[in-house]
Design a protein around this motif. Structure first.
Motif, PDB file in Angstrom:
ATOM      1  N   UNK A 241       3.652 -34.338 -16.004  1.00 31.50           N
ATOM      2  CA  UNK A 241       4.522 -33.554 -16.875  1.00 31.50           C
ATOM      3  C   UNK A 241       5.968 -33.586 -16.423  1.00 31.50           C
ATOM      4  N   UNK A 242       6.180 -33.587 -15.113  1.00 34.77           N
ATOM      5  CA  UNK A 242       7.547 -33.613 -14.610  1.00 34.77           C
ATOM      6  C   UNK A 242       8.233 -34.947 -14.918  1.00 34.77           C
ATOM      7  N   UNK A 243       7.480 -36.021 -14.894  1.00 36.21           N
ATOM      8  CA  UNK A 243       8.060 -37.309 -15.279  1.00 36.21           C
ATOM      9  C   UNK A 243       8.470 -37.300 -16.752  1.00 36.21           C
ATOM     10  N   UNK A 244       7.666 -36.650 -17.598  1.00 35.87           N
ATOM     11  CA  UNK A 244       8.055 -36.511 -19.005  1.00 35.87           C
ATOM     12  C   UNK A 244       9.361 -35.722 -19.119  1.00 35.87           C
ATOM     13  N   UNK A 268       6.334 -29.764 -22.053  1.00 33.36           N
ATOM     14  CA  UNK A 268       5.958 -28.392 -22.384  1.00 33.36           C
ATOM     15  C   UNK A 268       4.459 -28.280 -22.640  1.00 33.36           C
ATOM     16  N   UNK A 269       3.892 -29.290 -23.316  1.00 32.19           N
ATOM     17  CA  UNK A 269       2.459 -29.283 -23.582  1.00 32.19           C
ATOM     18  C   UNK A 269       1.649 -29.323 -22.288  1.00 32.19           C
ATOM     19  N   UNK A 285       7.284 -27.441 -11.036  1.00 34.13           N
ATOM     20  CA  UNK A 285       7.017 -27.735 -12.446  1.00 34.13           C
ATOM     21  C   UNK A 285       6.115 -26.641 -13.007  1.00 34.13           C
ATOM     22  N   UNK A 286       6.475 -26.127 -14.160  1.00 32.42           N
ATOM     23  CA  UNK A 286       5.685 -25.113 -14.839  1.00 32.42           C
ATOM     24  C   UNK A 286       6.361 -24.738 -16.144  1.00 32.42           C
ATOM     25  N   UNK A 287       5.718 -23.880 -16.926  1.00 31.68           N
ATOM     26  CA  UNK A 287       6.229 -23.594 -18.276  1.00 31.68           C
ATOM     27  C   UNK A 287       7.608 -22.950 -18.248  1.00 31.68           C
ATOM     28  N   UNK A 288       7.857 -22.014 -17.326  1.00 31.66           N
ATOM     29  CA  UNK A 288       9.165 -21.361 -17.300  1.00 31.66           C
ATOM     30  C   UNK A 288      10.247 -22.341 -16.842  1.00 31.66           C
ATOM     31  N   UNK A 294      15.070 -26.841 -20.995  1.00 33.50           N
ATOM     32  CA  UNK A 294      15.419 -26.933 -22.409  1.00 33.50           C
ATOM     33  C   UNK A 294      16.866 -26.540 -22.657  1.00 33.50           C
ATOM     34  N   UNK A 295      17.359 -25.593 -21.856  1.00 32.48           N
ATOM     35  CA  UNK A 295      18.772 -25.204 -21.950  1.00 32.48           C
ATOM     36  C   UNK A 295      19.658 -26.373 -21.526  1.00 32.48           C
ATOM     37  N   UNK A 296      19.294 -27.037 -20.421  1.00 30.09           N
ATOM     38  CA  UNK A 296      20.055 -28.187 -19.937  1.00 30.09           C
ATOM     39  C   UNK A 296      20.140 -29.268 -21.004  1.00 30.09           C
TER      40      UNK A 296
END
Length: 395
Positions: A241-244, A268-269, A285-288, A294-296
């Protein structure tokens, strides 16, 4: 004629940014950028010049202004007092005498250093006290242990190099950041550990993006995804997920909104599959965390409304890392500055400073925002001047 406006246009076009995107990233309009490029407006003052230089990945203001050399680092980057000691440990070619630590003992030491990084309010000072000896011990173990123990030690050595990269970021020794990223990747490859390679790719991609090489950043992430394919478990899923997320950040920096949000959605998924409360213990890495990035992405795409909306939805208190909380709050401040909401900027920078003095002190965007606001009248200017003093800025 070689003017400020013509140089600005050259660097803007070289970076692949439209006038609207560049203007949005510095809180101005496309028409303002056009007026600068055509010479209808005078060269901006230093704070705005610094913001333009940061956005365009310019290291020396002289190439933009044509005046006497003024390295960006001399204004926006504060050197940590222990940087020379950490650099000396990185450049050392000899191994210490003695027997190597067992891989499990080394991992405990590295975990301790990462805990200090995430939970100390002065994280650079905390890890600087540990890094020289930790580098020596990790290198010794990775060289002298055998078999599985040696591979585990190489994985831990990569994690130590990641800490060096984080420690050295935004300081006046950029070559140290490159060296740490490169050595981390080599150690991860030596460990033959896809998870370690994924972490190394995440950190290496940051260096490439900062150097204006989005294609190289994308390639290192894609290669790591290929190596990670088929691995299982929460830890490996988090790394995938972090690579995504890394790919999303790269596309945002290049202005490719569709690709950026598509990869962000993938990250996010994964984060939500891991659970709302899950955060990787050291990669964070995690949802928060995905929400905060997403702000960045909104900022890099020059969409301040989107960035502010997302910032208002992030539960920064749920980020289990003082450095990550401070970084997220700085990005939220950047989003509000794009909307010229200067009261919110000062408030968010003050919150970030309470989380981590050193994160704020060494973050170029935070320093640039404080420098821009110190000249304001009223409460905003007064608070900005207090912030600048706390950041060690001689205004």
């Amino acid at each position: 004629m070689d003017t400020f406006g013509s140089r600005l246009r050259t660097f803007r076009e070289r970076s692949g940014k439209t006038r609207a995107v560049l203007g949005g990233l510095v809180g101005r309009s496309a028409e303002w950028v056009k007026a600068l490029e055509s010479g209808r407006l005078l060269t901006p003052r230093l704070p705005m010049l610094l913001r333009l230089a940061e956005v365009l990945d310019i290291d020396d203001l002289s190439v933009l202004t044509g005046d006497q050399s003024l390295p960006i680092a001399s204004v926006t980057r504060a050197g940590h007092p222990a940087i020379d000691g950490v650099a000396a440990a990185m450049y050392r070619t000899t191994l210490p005498a003695g027997d190597p630590l067992a891989a499990a003992a080394l991992r405990a030491r590295v975990d301790q250093a990462w805990t200090a990084w995430h939970h100390a309010s002065a994280e650079r000072t905390a890890v600087a006290a540990l890094l020289p000896r930790l580098l020596a011990d990790a290198r010794l173990a990775a060289r002298l242990l055998d078999g599985a123990e040696r591979r585990q030690a190489a994985t831990e050595l990569a994690r130590v190099y990641h800490l060096v990269q984080l420690y050295a970021a935004h300081q006046p020794q950029p070559q140290l950041v490159w060296l740490a990223a490169d050595r981390a990747m080599l150690a991860a490859q030596d460990a033959d550990d896809p998870g370690a390679i994924a972490a190394a790719a995440w950190y290496y991609a940051h260096v490439y993006r900062s150097d204006g090489q989005p294609d190289a950043a994308e390639q290192v992430l894609v290669d790591a995804l290929d190596a990670l394919e088929g691995s299982g478990g929460d830890d490996q899923l988090a790394r995938w997920g972090q690579l995504q997320l890394g790919l999303a950040l790269g596309h945002a920096r290049a202005g490719r909104a569709g690709h950026a949000w598509r990869y962000w959605d993938s990250a996010d998924s994964v984060a939500r599959r891991l659970g709302i409360g899950y955060v990787h213990p050291w990669l964070m890495f995690g949802s928060v965390v995905v929400d905060a990035f997403g702000v960045t992405i909104g900022i890099d795409l020059a969409r301040p409304g989107e960035a502010v909306r997302r910032a208002m939805g992030v539960d920064y208190s749920a980020l289990p890392s003082r450095t990550r909380r401070a970084g997220g709050l700085i990005d939220a401040a950047r989003a509000h500055l794009m909307r010229r909401d200067e009261v919110a900027v000062v408030h968010l920078l003050s919150r970030a400073l309470r989380e981590s003095v050193e994160t704020v002190r060494h973050q170029p965007h935070a320093r640039g925002m404080a420098m821009e606001l110190v000249g304001r009248t009223g409460v905003v200017g007064e608070d900005a001047r207090e912030l600048a003093l706390a950041m060690g800025i001689d205004w």
